[in-house]
Design an enzyme around this catalytic site. Sequence first.
Site, PDB file in Angstrom:
ATOM      1  N   GLU A  58     -22.291   5.092   9.658  1.00  0.00           N
ATOM      2  CA  GLU A  58     -21.651   3.857   9.203  1.00  0.00           C
ATOM      3  C   GLU A  58     -22.215   3.414   7.851  1.00  0.00           C
ATOM      4  O   GLU A  58     -21.469   2.965   6.973  1.00  0.00           O
ATOM      5  CB  GLU A  58     -21.851   2.759  10.268  1.00  0.00           C
ATOM      6  CG  GLU A  58     -21.333   1.383   9.903  1.00  0.00           C
ATOM      7  CD  GLU A  58     -19.824   1.334   9.619  1.00  0.00           C
ATOM      8  OE1 GLU A  58     -19.120   2.307   9.893  1.00  0.00           O
ATOM      9  OE2 GLU A  58     -19.380   0.298   9.088  1.00  0.00           O
TER      10      GLU A  58
ATOM     11  N   TRP B  49       0.899  -1.156   0.000  1.00  0.00           N
ATOM     12  CA  TRP B  49       0.000   0.000   0.000  1.00  0.00           C
ATOM     13  C   TRP B  49       0.934   1.200   0.000  1.00  0.00           C
ATOM     14  O   TRP B  49       1.629   1.450   0.976  1.00  0.00           O
ATOM     15  CB  TRP B  49      -0.887  -0.012   1.242  1.00  0.00           C
ATOM     16  CG  TRP B  49      -1.943   1.041   1.238  1.00  0.00           C
ATOM     17  CD1 TRP B  49      -3.184   0.956   0.663  1.00  0.00           C
ATOM     18  CD2 TRP B  49      -1.878   2.338   1.848  1.00  0.00           C
ATOM     19  NE1 TRP B  49      -3.883   2.115   0.860  1.00  0.00           N
ATOM     20  CE2 TRP B  49      -3.109   2.987   1.584  1.00  0.00           C
ATOM     21  CE3 TRP B  49      -0.904   3.018   2.571  1.00  0.00           C
ATOM     22  CZ2 TRP B  49      -3.391   4.266   2.030  1.00  0.00           C
ATOM     23  CZ3 TRP B  49      -1.180   4.305   3.022  1.00  0.00           C
ATOM     24  CH2 TRP B  49      -2.418   4.919   2.753  1.00  0.00           C
TER      25      TRP B  49
END
Length: 608
Positions: A484, A76
Amino acid sequence: MCGIIGYSGHRPAVPLVLEGLEHLEYRGYDSAGVGYDLNNELMVVRAKGKLKNLSEKFQGERNALTVTCAIGHTRWATHGAPEERNAHPHLSNSKRLAIVHNGIIENYLEIREELSQKGYHFASDTDSEVLINLIEDMLSQECDLLHALAAALKKAHGAYAICVLDREDPQRLYAARLAAPLIFGQGIGENFIASDIPAFLAYTRDVVFLEDGDILVADSDSYQLWKSSDLTPIQRPVQQIQWSMQAAQKGGYRHFMLKEIFEQPKVISDALSGRFEGSRVLLSELDALPVPKRLHIIACGTSFHAGLWGQHLLEDWARIPVQVEIASEFRYKERLLLNPDQDIVLVISQSGETADTLAALRMANEIGVPTLGLCNVLGSSVAREAGAVLYTQAGPEISVASTKAMTSQMIMLACLALYYGYRSGNLGVDECLQNIDRLQRLPLMLETALPEMHSTARLLARKFSQSKSFFYLGRGHCFSLALEGALKLKELSYIHAEGYAAGEMKHGPIALIDPTFPTFVLAPHDVLYEKIKSNIVEIQSRQGQIIVLTDAESDLHGVDIWRIPSLEGPLGAFLILPCLQLFSYEVADYLGKDVDQPRNLAKSVTVE
Ligand code: AGP
């Protein structure tokens, strides 16, 4: 971020390392690579993009199958664009050493400059290539690689989990960690080193969690740990991992995310198991700590949303004032208003490695406030550094988007609220018993409801997947779920979404409502039901499209009413949350997005 693995043993190492990287790909997936020695030459094979691009490079490659020691990396990007030349492993200038690295060397530019003046050159933009050349430079001054490694690590500041291969001793792995996870797996005639256990779980369950400042040297038959500061030998306990390999596989589901959503009934019963005795909640981990006068919950992302949800229960059941803060904000406050005699800091983290959350925990520890960690990963930094730990026991969560981990965090927060409520005398025996009973009924309720939830999510996803933006609205405990829901939709499908407290709509956001802008409203039949009904009417009268997630008790009727079983009070969240997860999952899958590994993300954010 980034996953590393090293293997020394008797099996073909390259396929094993590639298989291990598959289990680490959730940590980063913009490029990958493998390094090994072949006839006294260090080979490095790397590819941009997903792991399959790297695997393709080995097709028909017979020589690589003969080696029995290798290192691997899935990346990453931090320093340097996600290009092949920045992918790991990186070789030292003399090509004697190769490194895989997870973390950031903060003073790498300074070191790079120094090394350049000595004649070193660099083929990548990475800090990792600087580190391996620093180790090589130290090797010219020290007696062996172990001493060179220790000397280099003294000079390099930052965070790292590394594994180094030496052409002069190609069956031996050199590894070290500081503020990034690294786990040693002990097999029979083979040894492993990796960022996470699933990378080698198919081969061994006996693990040693390395601690910050540890160096490990291992070959196929033996290993030794050293303190990197002075190279004194150290011992760490070998622990047995209980998860099954199945827990880290898809088990017939199209994606890990779907499997993990469907695992939630079991996750709830596992988290509750052994936690009740009559009307009492057993959290013996906390018995030595006083009931706080004020609780500070600190976390990032989904864990932050779980904390916001928990705030309702802790304030309502235990009557403890709770402050919930985003870790990256908390850690840079000029004044931390913490009272070591009255407060407790609770950090929530699935991975236990999130850099900001960890920094917040360390600050609280330094001030001397009692700290509590709520995390999923055994032996993680949060688990090791918090004063007390509550494990969520959700098993490995592989999908980058967090689902079952949030549910398990919420379960533990509900237990915590009952525990403090009982201890402080704010909750009576009957109330405790009633809530324990509701909690215990959750797994079956959810298990029964999930198939229909999934079908409805699929239908709604087809209808709404072309939308460009979404609102998610909720009130009370549903506000945190609205946040969320919006996070899940944007991270998976790349559709812009915002979660709002429904009452805030008329203070500005309602201006966006038109027939192309849908709103997902969370409207359980609770004390705020009439209020949220007014919000629905306000949107409808502006021709906004609406999905209403409500329950059997509600009197709402209309096109996109999604009805789920009713569950009074905040525990209804355990039925609402999976609907939000399934809706986002289905939208993303319908749009052909990479559900388990959305773009630009990584599972554990170990950098700032
Ligand atoms: C959620 O789907 C994300 N993966 C992300 O927000 C995550 O919850 C956040 O990075 C915190 O991670 P942690 O729980 O491991 O600390």
